[in-house]
Motif scaffolding. Structure first.
Motif, PDB file in Angstrom:
ATOM      1  N   LYS A  73       2.607  39.437  30.282  1.00  0.00           N
ATOM      2  CA  LYS A  73       1.685  38.529  29.592  1.00  0.00           C
ATOM      3  C   LYS A  73       1.942  37.080  29.996  1.00  0.00           C
ATOM      4  O   LYS A  73       1.017  36.309  30.266  1.00  0.00           O
ATOM      5  CB  LYS A  73       1.841  38.698  28.084  1.00  0.00           C
ATOM      6  CG  LYS A  73       0.941  37.809  27.252  1.00  0.00           C
ATOM      7  CD  LYS A  73       1.107  38.133  25.773  1.00  0.00           C
ATOM      8  CE  LYS A  73       0.185  37.284  24.919  1.00  0.00           C
ATOM      9  NZ  LYS A  73       0.546  35.845  24.967  1.00  0.00           N
ATOM     10  N   GLU A  74       3.223  36.720  30.072  1.00  0.00           N
ATOM     11  CA  GLU A  74       3.564  35.329  30.414  1.00  0.00           C
ATOM     12  C   GLU A  74       3.208  35.004  31.860  1.00  0.00           C
ATOM     13  O   GLU A  74       2.698  33.912  32.160  1.00  0.00           O
ATOM     14  CB  GLU A  74       5.051  35.083  30.148  1.00  0.00           C
ATOM     15  CG  GLU A  74       5.392  35.107  28.667  1.00  0.00           C
ATOM     16  CD  GLU A  74       6.874  35.280  28.415  1.00  0.00           C
ATOM     17  OE1 GLU A  74       7.615  35.615  29.360  1.00  0.00           O
ATOM     18  OE2 GLU A  74       7.295  35.084  27.264  1.00  0.00           O
ATOM     19  N   ARG A  75       3.450  35.951  32.787  1.00  0.00           N
ATOM     20  CA  ARG A  75       3.098  35.691  34.183  1.00  0.00           C
ATOM     21  C   ARG A  75       1.589  35.538  34.346  1.00  0.00           C
ATOM     22  O   ARG A  75       1.108  34.700  35.113  1.00  0.00           O
ATOM     23  CB  ARG A  75       3.626  36.803  35.093  1.00  0.00           C
ATOM     24  CG  ARG A  75       5.110  36.683  35.400  1.00  0.00           C
ATOM     25  CD  ARG A  75       5.513  37.578  36.556  1.00  0.00           C
ATOM     26  NE  ARG A  75       5.126  38.967  36.358  1.00  0.00           N
ATOM     27  CZ  ARG A  75       5.802  39.832  35.608  1.00  0.00           C
ATOM     28  NH1 ARG A  75       6.894  39.449  34.972  1.00  0.00           N
ATOM     29  NH2 ARG A  75       5.392  41.070  35.471  1.00  0.00           N
ATOM     30  N   LYS A  76       0.829  36.355  33.620  1.00  0.00           N
ATOM     31  CA  LYS A  76      -0.635  36.244  33.653  1.00  0.00           C
ATOM     32  C   LYS A  76      -1.064  34.847  33.200  1.00  0.00           C
ATOM     33  O   LYS A  76      -1.925  34.211  33.817  1.00  0.00           O
ATOM     34  CB  LYS A  76      -1.249  37.310  32.750  1.00  0.00           C
ATOM     35  CG  LYS A  76      -2.767  37.237  32.619  1.00  0.00           C
ATOM     36  CD  LYS A  76      -3.285  38.406  31.798  1.00  0.00           C
ATOM     37  CE  LYS A  76      -4.784  38.336  31.581  1.00  0.00           C
ATOM     38  NZ  LYS A  76      -5.158  37.284  30.623  1.00  0.00           N
ATOM     39  N   PHE A  79      -6.167  38.285  36.988  1.00  0.00           N
ATOM     40  CA  PHE A  79      -4.795  37.775  36.963  1.00  0.00           C
ATOM     41  C   PHE A  79      -3.815  38.788  36.380  1.00  0.00           C
ATOM     42  O   PHE A  79      -2.624  38.732  36.652  1.00  0.00           O
ATOM     43  CB  PHE A  79      -4.737  36.461  36.180  1.00  0.00           C
ATOM     44  CG  PHE A  79      -5.415  35.319  36.875  1.00  0.00           C
ATOM     45  CD1 PHE A  79      -4.901  34.803  38.059  1.00  0.00           C
ATOM     46  CD2 PHE A  79      -6.586  34.771  36.367  1.00  0.00           C
ATOM     47  CE1 PHE A  79      -5.539  33.764  38.720  1.00  0.00           C
ATOM     48  CE2 PHE A  79      -7.223  33.724  37.017  1.00  0.00           C
ATOM     49  CZ  PHE A  79      -6.699  33.224  38.203  1.00  0.00           C
ATOM     50  N   ALA A  80      -4.316  39.718  35.564  1.00  0.00           N
ATOM     51  CA  ALA A  80      -3.435  40.756  35.024  1.00  0.00           C
ATOM     52  C   ALA A  80      -2.894  41.630  36.154  1.00  0.00           C
ATOM     53  O   ALA A  80      -1.726  42.016  36.164  1.00  0.00           O
ATOM     54  CB  ALA A  80      -4.187  41.610  34.005  1.00  0.00           C
ATOM     55  N   ARG A  81      -3.752  41.941  37.134  1.00  0.00           N
ATOM     56  CA  ARG A  81      -3.303  42.741  38.278  1.00  0.00           C
ATOM     57  C   ARG A  81      -2.270  41.976  39.098  1.00  0.00           C
ATOM     58  O   ARG A  81      -1.285  42.552  39.568  1.00  0.00           O
ATOM     59  CB  ARG A  81      -4.499  43.120  39.149  1.00  0.00           C
ATOM     60  CG  ARG A  81      -5.450  44.101  38.479  1.00  0.00           C
ATOM     61  CD  ARG A  81      -6.743  44.215  39.254  1.00  0.00           C
ATOM     62  NE  ARG A  81      -6.560  44.925  40.516  1.00  0.00           N
ATOM     63  CZ  ARG A  81      -7.481  44.940  41.482  1.00  0.00           C
ATOM     64  NH1 ARG A  81      -8.613  44.292  41.326  1.00  0.00           N
ATOM     65  NH2 ARG A  81      -7.257  45.618  42.580  1.00  0.00           N
ATOM     66  N   LEU A  82      -2.484  40.694  39.277  1.00  0.00           N
ATOM     67  CA  LEU A  82      -1.506  39.885  40.014  1.00  0.00           C
ATOM     68  C   LEU A  82      -0.188  39.792  39.256  1.00  0.00           C
ATOM     69  O   LEU A  82       0.889  39.803  39.853  1.00  0.00           O
ATOM     70  CB  LEU A  82      -2.060  38.483  40.265  1.00  0.00           C
ATOM     71  CG  LEU A  82      -3.200  38.384  41.277  1.00  0.00           C
ATOM     72  CD1 LEU A  82      -3.693  36.947  41.368  1.00  0.00           C
ATOM     73  CD2 LEU A  82      -2.748  38.872  42.645  1.00  0.00           C
ATOM     74  N   ALA A  83      -0.268  39.731  37.942  1.00  0.00           N
ATOM     75  CA  ALA A  83       0.950  39.678  37.134  1.00  0.00           C
ATOM     76  C   ALA A  83       1.784  40.933  37.316  1.00  0.00           C
ATOM     77  O   ALA A  83       3.021  40.883  37.340  1.00  0.00           O
ATOM     78  CB  ALA A  83       0.596  39.487  35.657  1.00  0.00           C
ATOM     79  N   ARG A  84       1.108  42.085  37.459  1.00  0.00           N
ATOM     80  CA  ARG A  84       1.832  43.342  37.657  1.00  0.00           C
ATOM     81  C   ARG A  84       2.487  43.411  39.035  1.00  0.00           C
ATOM     82  O   ARG A  84       3.414  44.187  39.241  1.00  0.00           O
ATOM     83  CB  ARG A  84       0.885  44.533  37.459  1.00  0.00           C
ATOM     84  CG  ARG A  84       0.510  44.752  36.006  1.00  0.00           C
ATOM     85  CD  ARG A  84      -0.103  46.119  35.791  1.00  0.00           C
ATOM     86  NE  ARG A  84      -1.451  46.217  36.309  1.00  0.00           N
ATOM     87  CZ  ARG A  84      -2.546  45.899  35.616  1.00  0.00           C
ATOM     88  NH1 ARG A  84      -2.425  45.440  34.376  1.00  0.00           N
ATOM     89  NH2 ARG A  84      -3.739  46.033  36.151  1.00  0.00           N
ATOM     90  N   LYS A  85       1.983  42.637  39.981  1.00  0.00           N
ATOM     91  CA  LYS A  85       2.539  42.649  41.333  1.00  0.00           C
ATOM     92  C   LYS A  85       3.689  41.646  41.508  1.00  0.00           C
ATOM     93  O   LYS A  85       4.335  41.636  42.560  1.00  0.00           O
ATOM     94  CB  LYS A  85       1.444  42.298  42.345  1.00  0.00           C
ATOM     95  CG  LYS A  85       0.413  43.379  42.591  1.00  0.00           C
ATOM     96  CD  LYS A  85      -0.659  42.875  43.545  1.00  0.00           C
ATOM     97  CE  LYS A  85      -1.656  43.966  43.888  1.00  0.00           C
ATOM     98  NZ  LYS A  85      -1.124  44.900  44.886  1.00  0.00           N
ATOM     99  N   THR A  86       3.930  40.809  40.521  1.00  0.00           N
ATOM    100  CA  THR A  86       4.880  39.698  40.719  1.00  0.00           C
ATOM    101  C   THR A  86       6.041  39.750  39.727  1.00  0.00           C
ATOM    102  O   THR A  86       6.429  38.739  39.132  1.00  0.00           O
ATOM    103  CB  THR A  86       4.139  38.349  40.602  1.00  0.00           C
ATOM    104  OG1 THR A  86       3.316  38.349  39.421  1.00  0.00           O
ATOM    105  CG2 THR A  86       3.258  38.109  41.810  1.00  0.00           C
ATOM    106  N   SER A 136       7.196  49.026  46.582  1.00  0.00           N
ATOM    107  CA  SER A 136       7.091  49.368  45.161  1.00  0.00           C
ATOM    108  C   SER A 136       7.902  48.371  44.344  1.00  0.00           C
ATOM    109  O   SER A 136       8.901  47.841  44.820  1.00  0.00           O
ATOM    110  CB  SER A 136       7.602  50.794  44.902  1.00  0.00           C
ATOM    111  OG  SER A 136       8.997  50.872  45.117  1.00  0.00           O
ATOM    112  N   VAL A 137       7.425  48.113  43.155  1.00  0.00           N
ATOM    113  CA  VAL A 137       8.119  47.195  42.258  1.00  0.00           C
ATOM    114  C   VAL A 137       8.159  47.798  40.864  1.00  0.00           C
ATOM    115  O   VAL A 137       7.309  48.626  40.501  1.00  0.00           O
ATOM    116  CB  VAL A 137       7.430  45.810  42.194  1.00  0.00           C
ATOM    117  CG1 VAL A 137       7.486  45.107  43.536  1.00  0.00           C
ATOM    118  CG2 VAL A 137       5.996  45.942  41.716  1.00  0.00           C
TER     119      VAL A 137
END
Length: 271
Positions: free
Chosen positions: A2-5, A23-30, A124-125
């Motif tokens: 949530k914070e990264r988003k 941005f939620a998808r980008l947050a999951r990648k980072t 993978s992360v």
């Protein structure tokens, strides 16, 4: 997550962004990215859009930016058809084992484009920050590391030197579990690296070595069982990689779903 988003959204206010950018998808990648690193992703995406003479950044620009940051610059080698196919099966082996067995990680990228001297990669992360891995997670890392070797062996009955780094990682993880974390099958508990080697009895060393080998053998057996059972999926991913060279998270999930294997549920706040 949530914070990264929210951090992505904060920095995106300063630039022209495609309204559809998720941005939620980008947050999951980072996972583990600091605010400065999140900002750097958007800066790299701006450079990519600018080179393509566009004034607005898209989700694809951000994905390309992440690829450059995480994996390095892509180089397309003039590989033989056989070597390219072997690389595709190698990466497909890793990919299927991550998706099928890893308790914490998602596959966000599979590629057979050379980056940094590596012919292919399955990136993978963790699905969220993990500060202390448990035995299931470390063991899954071992299984995934063996996937490339096993896929090559099953398909061709011969393997390449590309398995060397995978073996190195698998053996280090198994050694770590047994010698440092007390996770071996013999029940020996303790961090044996904390002791001078000369103070450890030879019989203890022998048991620890056998435990390490047993850990690797078990992971090898279970990984091979999965790949043989799901070989039709391995072949599908190898074919897709040969056709497209790279697959992103959404494409990977859709293929698994077509075989009746949906992904684990995402956190509710970003579903």
């Amino acid at each position: 997550l949530k914070e990264r988003k929210e951090i992505f959204e904060y920095y995106a206010k300063r630039i022209k962004v495609d309204p559809a950018l998720d941005f939620a998808r980008l947050a999951r990648k980072t996972i583990r990215y600091s605010p400065a690193e999140v900002e750097n992703v958007l800066k790299e995406a701006i450079l990519i859009a600018t080179r393509e003479q566009r004034e607005m950044i898209t989700y694809k620009d951000c994905v390309k930016a992440l690829d450059r940051i995480e994996l390095g610059i892509a180089h397309r080698l003039n590989m033989s058809a056989h070597e390219k196919e072997m690389t595709a099966f190698h990466e497909a082996g890793h990919l299927v084992l991550v998706y099928m067995h890893h308790p914490t990680n998602d596959v966000f990228k599979a590629s057979i484009v050379e980056r940094g001297g590596v012919l292919g990669v399955v990136h993978s992360v963790p699905r969220e920050e993990i500060f202390a891995r448990d035995s299931n997670t470390i063991y899954a890392d071992i299984m995934v590391s063996l996937g490339g070797y096993l896929a090559e062996k099953i398909k061709y009955n011969v393997t390449t030197e590309g398995v060397g780094s995978d073996f190195s990682n698998a053996m280090k993880q198994a050694h770590y579990m047994v010698w440092i974390l007390g996770m071996g099958q013999s029940g020996l508990v303790g961090n044996f690296h904390a002791l001078p080697e000369m103070s450890i009895a030879e019989e203890t060393k022998r048991k620890l070595a056998l435990d390490t080998e047993a850990m690797l053998s078990k992971a090898m057996s279970e990984s091979e069982k999965t790949l043989r059972a799901e070989w039709h999926i391995v072949e599908r991913f190898a074919a897709e990689l040969l056709k497209h060279e790279e697959l992103d998270y959404d494409e990977i999930v859709e293929i698994f779903k077509s075989y009746g294997k949906p992904p684990r549920a995402l956190p509710n706040e970003l579903a």
